[in-house]
Motif scaffolding. Structure first.
Motif, mmCIF file in Angstrom:
data_model
loop_
_atom_site.group_PDB
_atom_site.id
_atom_site.type_symbol
_atom_site.label_atom_id
_atom_site.label_comp_id
_atom_site.label_asym_id
_atom_site.label_seq_id
_atom_site.Cartn_x
_atom_site.Cartn_y
_atom_site.Cartn_z
ATOM 1 N N GLU A 108 92.684 14.277 52.307
ATOM 2 C CA GLU A 108 92.188 13.305 53.287
ATOM 3 C C GLU A 108 93.276 12.316 53.647
ATOM 4 O O GLU A 108 93.439 11.927 54.796
ATOM 5 C CB GLU A 108 90.986 12.534 52.735
ATOM 6 C CG GLU A 108 89.747 13.354 52.479
ATOM 7 C CD GLU A 108 89.620 14.515 53.415
ATOM 8 O OE1 GLU A 108 89.843 14.331 54.627
ATOM 9 O OE2 GLU A 108 89.317 15.617 52.935
ATOM 10 N N LYS A 139 86.563 22.697 52.897
ATOM 11 C CA LYS A 139 85.300 21.979 52.698
ATOM 12 C C LYS A 139 84.182 23.003 52.694
ATOM 13 O O LYS A 139 84.039 23.757 53.655
ATOM 14 C CB LYS A 139 85.053 21.012 53.860
ATOM 15 C CG LYS A 139 86.208 20.108 54.164
ATOM 16 C CD LYS A 139 86.281 19.014 53.164
ATOM 17 C CE LYS A 139 87.435 18.073 53.474
ATOM 18 N NZ LYS A 139 87.571 17.043 52.459
ATOM 19 N N PRO A 140 83.396 23.031 51.647
ATOM 20 C CA PRO A 140 82.302 24.005 51.627
ATOM 21 C C PRO A 140 81.259 23.677 52.694
ATOM 22 O O PRO A 140 81.083 22.512 53.054
ATOM 23 C CB PRO A 140 81.719 23.865 50.216
ATOM 24 C CG PRO A 140 82.183 22.540 49.714
ATOM 25 C CD PRO A 140 83.456 22.202 50.450
ATOM 26 N N ALA A 161 85.079 24.976 56.011
ATOM 27 C CA ALA A 161 85.622 24.311 57.185
ATOM 28 C C ALA A 161 86.792 23.465 56.729
ATOM 29 O O ALA A 161 86.943 23.199 55.541
ATOM 30 C CB ALA A 161 84.562 23.439 57.837
ATOM 31 N N LEU A 171 89.390 19.950 57.995
ATOM 32 C CA LEU A 171 89.621 18.889 58.957
ATOM 33 C C LEU A 171 91.017 19.029 59.521
ATOM 34 O O LEU A 171 91.967 19.272 58.790
ATOM 35 C CB LEU A 171 89.509 17.529 58.266
ATOM 36 C CG LEU A 171 88.145 17.195 57.683
ATOM 37 C CD1 LEU A 171 88.148 15.780 57.123
ATOM 38 C CD2 LEU A 171 87.096 17.322 58.775
ATOM 39 N N GLY A 216 91.236 14.965 63.652
ATOM 40 C CA GLY A 216 89.873 14.604 63.291
ATOM 41 C C GLY A 216 88.847 15.670 63.629
ATOM 42 O O GLY A 216 87.680 15.541 63.292
ATOM 43 N N ILE A 230 87.127 19.580 63.580
ATOM 44 C CA ILE A 230 86.801 20.506 62.499
ATOM 45 C C ILE A 230 87.169 21.913 62.928
ATOM 46 O O ILE A 230 86.911 22.304 64.068
ATOM 47 C CB ILE A 230 85.279 20.461 62.202
ATOM 48 C CG1 ILE A 230 84.881 19.075 61.700
ATOM 49 C CG2 ILE A 230 84.892 21.529 61.183
ATOM 50 C CD1 ILE A 230 83.381 18.882 61.578
ATOM 51 N N ILE A 250 79.665 17.544 61.624
ATOM 52 C CA ILE A 250 80.455 16.346 61.902
ATOM 53 C C ILE A 250 81.253 16.022 60.645
ATOM 54 O O ILE A 250 80.972 16.567 59.574
ATOM 55 C CB ILE A 250 79.576 15.116 62.264
ATOM 56 C CG1 ILE A 250 78.555 14.861 61.150
ATOM 57 C CG2 ILE A 250 78.906 15.293 63.602
ATOM 58 C CD1 ILE A 250 78.005 13.453 61.157
ATOM 59 N N THR A 251 82.246 15.144 60.791
ATOM 60 C CA THR A 251 82.940 14.693 59.588
ATOM 61 C C THR A 251 82.605 13.235 59.385
ATOM 62 O O THR A 251 82.505 12.460 60.342
ATOM 63 C CB THR A 251 84.462 14.800 59.726
ATOM 64 O OG1 THR A 251 84.869 13.939 60.780
ATOM 65 C CG2 THR A 251 84.872 16.206 60.043
ATOM 66 N N GLY A 265 85.583 11.939 55.188
ATOM 67 C CA GLY A 265 86.336 13.091 54.702
ATOM 68 C C GLY A 265 85.487 14.278 54.329
ATOM 69 O O GLY A 265 85.986 15.242 53.775
ATOM 70 N N GLU A 266 84.197 14.195 54.593
ATOM 71 C CA GLU A 266 83.351 15.334 54.286
ATOM 72 C C GLU A 266 82.896 16.001 55.571
ATOM 73 O O GLU A 266 82.809 15.364 56.614
ATOM 74 C CB GLU A 266 82.112 14.874 53.515
ATOM 75 C CG GLU A 266 82.281 14.928 52.019
ATOM 76 C CD GLU A 266 80.997 14.538 51.335
ATOM 77 O OE1 GLU A 266 80.172 15.430 51.096
ATOM 78 O OE2 GLU A 266 80.815 13.341 51.048
ATOM 79 N N VAL A 267 82.572 17.285 55.458
ATOM 80 C CA VAL A 267 82.029 18.023 56.582
ATOM 81 C C VAL A 267 80.527 18.114 56.370
ATOM 82 O O VAL A 267 80.069 18.593 55.339
ATOM 83 C CB VAL A 267 82.670 19.416 56.667
ATOM 84 C CG1 VAL A 267 81.947 20.289 57.670
ATOM 85 C CG2 VAL A 267 84.138 19.277 57.051
#
Lengths: 523, 155
Positions: free
Chosen positions: A159, A479-480, A494, A496, A500, A502, B50-51, B54-56
């Motif tokens: 991040e 990212k799960p 996914a 980032l 910003g 995805i 969406i993020t 820092g998470e999806v």
């Protein structure tokens, strides 16, 4: 033996503790539902793993008791026993004594095990536990950190680098301020250092783990009356700790399978003109974006006809299946080709465990076999569970990442084929099937003026994914997608992007299964 | 302290001109609506990703789940990010709502059981309070998650 086994024992204990707790929970739930096949399967696997781990450390009696528990669970699964509260109680008491035994890591756990009594109909073994064969574990010199915490560290580092990239983009608007600029470059260096270190903390050498398998092979050879040498290559490879951890059960299972079903007895080998001693080779090699681990033996290979017969016996249409297709059945639950149930493997719990575990790690399993000459089971794994490297590509307005590991080549789609939903194209003098991702993804936008084809691995062959744009090669944190997006299976997660946005991470094997099928387009 | 424990806060929001309430405890944050990144082949109730922090996070079309017509996006539209547990795993999801309102203490009177008039929504509601002849519908987010994670395929 002067090997320091303390760490190994601590690990065994910790794992046993988890397995026993999970089993207790499972048994308690059994009492509420009399026939939960799935819960039994899970229980059985747990007992199987516990048994395997104990065997690996030479804890014969713990493994024996675990095996008896396995037998009882097997009986329940097949309906030979009924899940009564009494039986549950006996199992729970047995787990309790297993727990005590594993905590002490004594050579002789609970002499009078209720399960042993139940099965043997006699309860007169009155041994007192023998003193521990191993010294009390001393204080560890290294710190044990839960992998979840390392995951978090890695995620934060990821991040941070995305935030830094965004900051750098903003700063480019104020180009005159050189102080800000140099601070930004400094930050960039620090962040990438941090990320590299966070990654390295998770990476462990595979050599000590491989050494443990020499014992697995030896013990298995002894109990099957075979002669086996274990050879390993590529020991200096390092792997993500989480992967190494997850590989232990599958590799143990694969080696036991090779000894039990692959390698022939010495006399038979001699008669065939092979050396009496069979060889099992574990080979680890780095490939682009991943690692290959293969366990090969020079034994008899898989009996394809036996598999075909077994498949037919289960009511499957196996007459016209190819060898490769038949070998895939080896991974089906309960599908064992072993003629007998042996103490170590051959209950059909092995290979499905291997496949499930490996696919859970974003990997794949592949079997090759040559009757009479031997077989090889190859695992293909990503280098890291948390990081993914790949090519960013565009379809319509969205961006996706295709993992580098699965990409063979990228070529331009010939103009004549532009907009075609599917077809074949020539790649290295072979006809390769392709399909346009916009069809499967139901993207309405018109295809780009120039489309590209990403050629990905398709078993031993290649297949093409048509995309609108090919961008740079990037690395990022996976990212799960979580339980709400278990379907479709087209994406493994996914990531980032620096801006910003995805990008979904493509799972090529799942995409190809659906995209190449003639129905196409729909689900 | 015990009083606060006895009346946990609720967050109220509007959806299709009706007022809903959620236990504020499960709400992680409320963000302005932003177009989610679509996920091809996803179940119809997943609007995309969406993020945040820092998470999806998947965006769930609550109106679809409750059997209501699709909601237009307005400047007041918001995403209510919830953190729950599904099969012991933490689960984060965002619900699309027409407008987030306020937090208030849980009313002391027991909510009435949801009645059949509400249609399929009933199974996602824990109860109804009546306030000035207007219903306040208490949503059970755990039920929503259960339903959505059980449904192997949404369609």
């Amino acid at each position: 033996m002067n090997l320091d086994l303390t760490v190994v024992y601590q690990q065994f204990q910790m794992e046993a503790e988890e397995q026993l707790s999970a089993m207790e929970e499972g048994i308690l739930s059994l009492e509420h539902h009399p026939q939960p096949a799935e819960a039994l399967q899970t229980l059985f696997r747990l007992a199987h793993s516990l048994k395997g781990n104990a065997l690996m450390l030479g804890l014969g009696e713990i493994s024996q008791i675990a095996e008896r528990v396995e037998d009882v669970l097997d009986g329940l699964r097949e309906g030979r026993f009924v899940a009564t509260a009494d039986l549950g109680e006996i199992l729970l008491r047995t787990l309790q004594s297993l727990r005590r035994a594993t905590r002490q890591v004594v050579a002789s756990p609970a002499a009078s095990s209720p399960v042993l009594e139940l099965l043997e109909g006699q309860g007169n073994t009155e041994n007192s536990p023998q003193p521990s064969a191993f010294a009390e574990p001393s204080a560890p010199s290294t710190l044990r950190v839960p992998i979840a915490q390392l995951d978090r560290l890695m995620n934060l580092a990821g991040e941070l680098s995305i935030a830094r990239e965004a900051l750098a983009q903003l700063l480019r608007r104020y180009q005159k301020d050189t102080a800000l600029q140099s601070l930004s470059s400094e930050l960039e260096r620090l962040v990438s250092d941090l990320r590299e270190h966070a990654r390295r903390v998770r990476v462990v050498p595979i050599a000590p783990v491989l050494r443990m398998y020499a014992r697995v092979a030896r013990d298995a050879a002894l109990s099957y009356g075979k002669e086996v040498a274990l050879v390993s290559a590529g020991e200096d490879t390092s792997l993500d700790a989480a992967i190494v951890e997850q590989l232990r059960d599958p590799l143990t299972q694969m080696i036991r399978n090779a000894v039990a079903h692959g390698i022939e007895p010495p006399e038979e080998r001699a008669a065939l003109g092979k050396p009496r001693q069979g060889t099992i080779t574990i080979e680890i090699s780095r490939v682009a974006g991943g690692v290959l681990i293969s366990v090969a033996d020079d034994g008899r290979g898989f009996s394809v006809e036996k598999i075909r017969a077994r498949a037919k016996a289960r009511g499957l249409d196996a007459e016209n299946l190819s060898e490769q297709e038949l070998l895939r059945f080896v991974f089906e639950p309960g599908f064992s080709t072993a003629d007998e149930v042996t103490s170590l493997s051959g209950r059909g719990v092995g290979m499905d465990l291997v496949r499930d575990r490996i696919e859970g790690l974003r990997g794949s399993v592949h079997i090759e076999s040559q009757q009479g000459k031997g077989s090889a089971v190859t695992l293909r794994l990503p280098l890291s569970l948390l990081l993914v490297e790949g090519f960013l590509l565009g379809v319509g307005a969205s961006q996706y990442l295709v993992p580098r590991d699965s990409v063979l080549a990228c070529v331009e789609l010939p103009d004549a084929l532009r907009g075609a939903p599917r077809g074949t194209l020539l790649y290295q003098e072979r006809e390769v099937p392709f399909f346009d991702l916009r069809g499967l993804f139901r993207i309405e936008a018109l295809p780009a003026a120039r489309q590209s084809v990403v050629l990905v691995r398709h078993g031993r062959d290649a297949a093409g994914l048509v995309v609108d744009g090919l961008y740079e090669e990037i690395q990022g944190v996976v990212k799960p997608l979580g339980p709400l997006l278990r379907t479709p299976r087209w994406f493994s997660g996914a990531m980032l992007l620096a801006d910003g946005r995805i990008a979904l991470i493509l799972e090529p094997s799942a995409l190809l299964r659906e995209g190449l099928s003639s129905g196409g387009g729909g689900r | 302290v015990s009083g606060a424990e006895n009346s946990p806060l609720l967050l109220t929001f509007l959806l299709a001109a009706e007022r809903y309430a959620l236990p504020a405890m499960v709400v992680r944050e409320i963000v302005h609506y932003r177009p989610p990144e679509p996920v091809p082949g996803a179940p119809p109730w997943v609007l995309g990703l969406i993020t945040t922090r820092g998470e999806v996070v998947p965006v769930v079309d609550l109106a679809w789940v409750l059997g209501l017509p699709p909601r237009p996006v307005t400047p007041l539209s918001c995403l209510i990010v919830l953190e729950l547990r599904a099969q012991r795993e933490p689960l984060v999801m965002a619900l699309l709502a027409d407008e987030a309102e306020q937090t208030l203490p849980t009313p002391e009177d027991e909510p009435a059981p949801p009645d059949e008039m509400l249609g399929e929504r009933v199974k996602f509601l824990r109860g109804i309070w009546w306030r000035q002849f207007e219903p306040l519908l208490l949503l059970d987010p755990a039920r929503v998650v259960e339903e959505l994670t059980d449904a192997e395929l949404g369609d």
